[in-house]
Design a protein around this motif. Structure first.
Motif, PDB file in Angstrom:
ATOM      1  N   TYR A  57       0.837  -1.189   0.000  1.00  0.00           N
ATOM      2  CA  TYR A  57       0.000   0.000   0.000  1.00  0.00           C
ATOM      3  C   TYR A  57       0.876   1.245   0.000  1.00  0.00           C
ATOM      4  CZ  TYR A  57       0.695   0.456   5.088  1.00  0.00           C
ATOM      5  OH  TYR A  57       1.235   0.603   6.343  1.00  0.00           O
ATOM      6  N   SER A  58       0.294   2.313  -0.491  1.00  0.00           N
ATOM      7  CA  SER A  58       0.926   3.628  -0.435  1.00  0.00           C
ATOM      8  C   SER A  58      -0.074   4.565   0.214  1.00  0.00           C
ATOM      9  CB  SER A  58       1.300   4.112  -1.840  1.00  0.00           C
ATOM     10  OG  SER A  58       0.153   4.537  -2.543  1.00  0.00           O
ATOM     11  N   GLU A  59       0.224   5.842   0.227  1.00  0.00           N
ATOM     12  CA  GLU A  59      -0.723   6.790   0.805  1.00  0.00           C
ATOM     13  C   GLU A  59      -1.978   6.938  -0.054  1.00  0.00           C
ATOM     14  OE1 GLU A  59       1.177  10.908  -1.022  1.00  0.00           O
ATOM     15  OE2 GLU A  59       1.270  10.546   1.127  1.00  0.00           O
ATOM     16  N   ASN A  60      -1.927   6.490  -1.321  1.00  0.00           N
ATOM     17  CA  ASN A  60      -3.039   6.717  -2.248  1.00  0.00           C
ATOM     18  C   ASN A  60      -3.887   5.493  -2.571  1.00  0.00           C
ATOM     19  OD1 ASN A  60      -2.210   9.384  -2.441  1.00  0.00           O
ATOM     20  ND2 ASN A  60      -0.903   8.969  -4.188  1.00  0.00           N
ATOM     21  N   PHE A  61      -3.381   4.298  -2.349  1.00  0.00           N
ATOM     22  CA  PHE A  61      -4.135   3.097  -2.696  1.00  0.00           C
ATOM     23  C   PHE A  61      -3.507   1.886  -2.018  1.00  0.00           C
ATOM     24  CE2 PHE A  61      -0.603   2.816  -5.514  1.00  0.00           C
ATOM     25  CZ  PHE A  61      -0.494   1.505  -5.954  1.00  0.00           C
ATOM     26  N   TYR A  62      -4.225   0.756  -2.073  1.00  0.00           N
ATOM     27  CA  TYR A  62      -3.654  -0.487  -1.579  1.00  0.00           C
ATOM     28  C   TYR A  62      -3.957  -1.617  -2.556  1.00  0.00           C
ATOM     29  CZ  TYR A  62      -8.322  -1.323   0.478  1.00  0.00           C
ATOM     30  OH  TYR A  62      -9.669  -1.494   0.692  1.00  0.00           O
ATOM     31  N   ALA A  75      -8.566   4.307  -0.464  1.00  0.00           N
ATOM     32  CA  ALA A  75      -8.590   4.193   1.000  1.00  0.00           C
ATOM     33  C   ALA A  75      -9.953   3.751   1.514  1.00  0.00           C
ATOM     34  CB  ALA A  75      -8.200   5.530   1.639  1.00  0.00           C
ATOM     35  N   ARG A  76     -11.009   4.179   0.851  1.00  0.00           N
ATOM     36  CA  ARG A  76     -12.366   3.842   1.295  1.00  0.00           C
ATOM     37  C   ARG A  76     -12.895   2.539   0.691  1.00  0.00           C
ATOM     38  NH1 ARG A  76     -15.122   7.077   4.582  1.00  0.00           N
ATOM     39  NH2 ARG A  76     -14.417   9.215   4.813  1.00  0.00           N
ATOM     40  N   GLY A  77     -12.050   1.833  -0.059  1.00  0.00           N
ATOM     41  CA  GLY A  77     -12.440   0.519  -0.539  1.00  0.00           C
ATOM     42  C   GLY A  77     -13.065   0.467  -1.914  1.00  0.00           C
ATOM     43  N   LYS A  78     -12.960   1.528  -2.691  1.00  0.00           N
ATOM     44  CA  LYS A  78     -13.473   1.497  -4.057  1.00  0.00           C
ATOM     45  C   LYS A  78     -12.452   0.774  -4.936  1.00  0.00           C
ATOM     46  CE  LYS A  78     -14.570   4.294  -8.046  1.00  0.00           C
ATOM     47  NZ  LYS A  78     -14.243   5.544  -8.711  1.00  0.00           N
ATOM     48  N   ARG A  79     -12.906  -0.274  -5.627  1.00  0.00           N
ATOM     49  CA  ARG A  79     -12.006  -1.028  -6.500  1.00  0.00           C
ATOM     50  C   ARG A  79     -11.640  -0.184  -7.711  1.00  0.00           C
ATOM     51  NH1 ARG A  79     -13.457  -6.972  -8.510  1.00  0.00           N
ATOM     52  NH2 ARG A  79     -13.486  -7.258  -6.259  1.00  0.00           N
ATOM     53  N   LEU A  80     -10.335  -0.135  -7.986  1.00  0.00           N
ATOM     54  CA  LEU A  80      -9.836   0.643  -9.114  1.00  0.00           C
ATOM     55  C   LEU A  80      -9.538  -0.228 -10.323  1.00  0.00           C
ATOM     56  CD1 LEU A  80      -7.372   2.895  -7.088  1.00  0.00           C
ATOM     57  CD2 LEU A  80      -9.600   3.558  -8.026  1.00  0.00           C
ATOM     58  N   HIS A  81      -8.879  -1.374 -10.087  1.00  0.00           N
ATOM     59  CA  HIS A  81      -8.487  -2.214 -11.217  1.00  0.00           C
ATOM     60  C   HIS A  81      -8.230  -3.646 -10.735  1.00  0.00           C
ATOM     61  CE1 HIS A  81      -7.194  -2.686 -15.356  1.00  0.00           C
ATOM     62  NE2 HIS A  81      -6.196  -3.434 -14.932  1.00  0.00           N
ATOM     63  N   THR A  82      -8.337  -4.582 -11.678  1.00  0.00           N
ATOM     64  CA  THR A  82      -8.043  -5.992 -11.433  1.00  0.00           C
ATOM     65  C   THR A  82      -6.893  -6.401 -12.337  1.00  0.00           C
ATOM     66  OG1 THR A  82     -10.373  -6.414 -10.938  1.00  0.00           O
ATOM     67  CG2 THR A  82      -9.003  -8.330 -11.490  1.00  0.00           C
ATOM     68  N   PHE A  83      -5.883  -7.049 -11.751  1.00  0.00           N
ATOM     69  CA  PHE A  83      -4.714  -7.520 -12.481  1.00  0.00           C
ATOM     70  C   PHE A  83      -4.583  -9.022 -12.297  1.00  0.00           C
ATOM     71  CE2 PHE A  83      -3.761  -3.278 -10.942  1.00  0.00           C
ATOM     72  CZ  PHE A  83      -3.044  -2.661 -11.956  1.00  0.00           C
ATOM     73  N   ALA A  84      -4.167  -9.733 -13.333  1.00  0.00           N
ATOM     74  CA  ALA A  84      -3.876 -11.166 -13.209  1.00  0.00           C
ATOM     75  C   ALA A  84      -2.476 -11.323 -12.629  1.00  0.00           C
ATOM     76  CB  ALA A  84      -3.951 -11.840 -14.569  1.00  0.00           C
ATOM     77  N   THR A 109       6.670  -1.335 -13.764  1.00  0.00           N
ATOM     78  CA  THR A 109       6.019  -0.279 -12.993  1.00  0.00           C
ATOM     79  C   THR A 109       4.621  -0.099 -13.562  1.00  0.00           C
ATOM     80  OG1 THR A 109       8.132   0.824 -12.625  1.00  0.00           O
ATOM     81  CG2 THR A 109       6.143   2.126 -12.222  1.00  0.00           C
ATOM     82  N   TRP A 110       3.619  -0.109 -12.669  1.00  0.00           N
ATOM     83  CA  TRP A 110       2.205  -0.005 -13.041  1.00  0.00           C
ATOM     84  C   TRP A 110       1.590   1.173 -12.309  1.00  0.00           C
ATOM     85  CZ3 TRP A 110       0.581  -4.123 -16.154  1.00  0.00           C
ATOM     86  CH2 TRP A 110       1.383  -5.263 -16.145  1.00  0.00           C
ATOM     87  N   ASP A 111       0.560   1.760 -12.890  1.00  0.00           N
ATOM     88  CA  ASP A 111      -0.209   2.716 -12.103  1.00  0.00           C
ATOM     89  C   ASP A 111      -1.396   1.986 -11.478  1.00  0.00           C
ATOM     90  OD1 ASP A 111      -2.457   2.747 -13.819  1.00  0.00           O
ATOM     91  OD2 ASP A 111      -2.113   4.775 -14.514  1.00  0.00           O
ATOM     92  N   LYS A 112      -1.986   2.609 -10.473  1.00  0.00           N
ATOM     93  CA  LYS A 112      -3.056   1.959  -9.708  1.00  0.00           C
ATOM     94  C   LYS A 112      -4.282   1.637 -10.549  1.00  0.00           C
ATOM     95  CE  LYS A 112      -5.002   6.322  -8.130  1.00  0.00           C
ATOM     96  NZ  LYS A 112      -5.221   7.186  -6.987  1.00  0.00           N
ATOM     97  N   ASN A 113      -4.397   2.277 -11.724  1.00  0.00           N
ATOM     98  CA  ASN A 113      -5.546   2.061 -12.596  1.00  0.00           C
ATOM     99  C   ASN A 113      -5.290   1.048 -13.700  1.00  0.00           C
ATOM    100  OD1 ASN A 113      -7.304   3.998 -11.315  1.00  0.00           O
ATOM    101  ND2 ASN A 113      -5.915   5.547 -12.124  1.00  0.00           N
ATOM    102  N   GLY A 114      -4.131   0.382 -13.681  1.00  0.00           N
ATOM    103  CA  GLY A 114      -3.888  -0.718 -14.607  1.00  0.00           C
ATOM    104  C   GLY A 114      -2.967  -0.444 -15.765  1.00  0.00           C
TER     105      GLY A 114
END
Length: 124
Positions: A57-62, A75-84, A109-114
């Motif tokens: 996790y970072s300060e912006n996502f987990y 942080a509030r649990g909204k799913r951003l992306h799914t990775f295999a 290196t990936w961004d939190k949105n995939g």
């Protein structure tokens, strides 16, 4: 009339400030639950360990791994992306809005949105 405009502007500023993304300070894991805390030490989200293991996790996502999948969340649990897992490999760490992973002889290196941002050869 001017009072009314000032009140509307103040309310608008308050609502904008409230919409800013919460920063994650830490995630506590017990046997059954993961607790996500913000920068003020306030618990902002709780989810079951049956949903997976927090791998970074970072300060912006987990990032949670559940079986053959990684999921990124706010942080509030909204799913951003799914990775295999087969695509990403092993998650190494997260910082800011990005995370790194290693698969075979490559570091990604990936961004939190995939989006894959960078690929480089791993140093052995």
């Amino acid at each position: 009339m001017i009072k009314r405009i000032i009140i509307i502007m103040a309310l608008t500023l308050c609502s904008i400030a409230g919409m800013q993304a919460q920063k994650i300070s830490h995630i506590e894991t017990t046997r059954s639950w993961h607790y996500v805390y913000d920068e003020n030490g306030k618990k902002v989200h709780t989810f079951s360990t049956t949903q997976g293991k927090v791998v970074a996790y970072s300060e912006n996502f987990y990032i949670v791994q559940h079986g053959s999948w990684y999921y990124t969340y706010t942080a509030r649990g909204k799913r951003l992306h799914t990775f295999a897992v087969s695509t990403v490999g092993d998650v190494l760490h997260a910082i800011g809005d990005n995370f790194t992973s290693k698969k075979g002889g490559w570091v990604y290196t990936w961004d939190k949105n995939g989006k894959k941002i960078r690929t480089q050869a791993a140093n052995h």
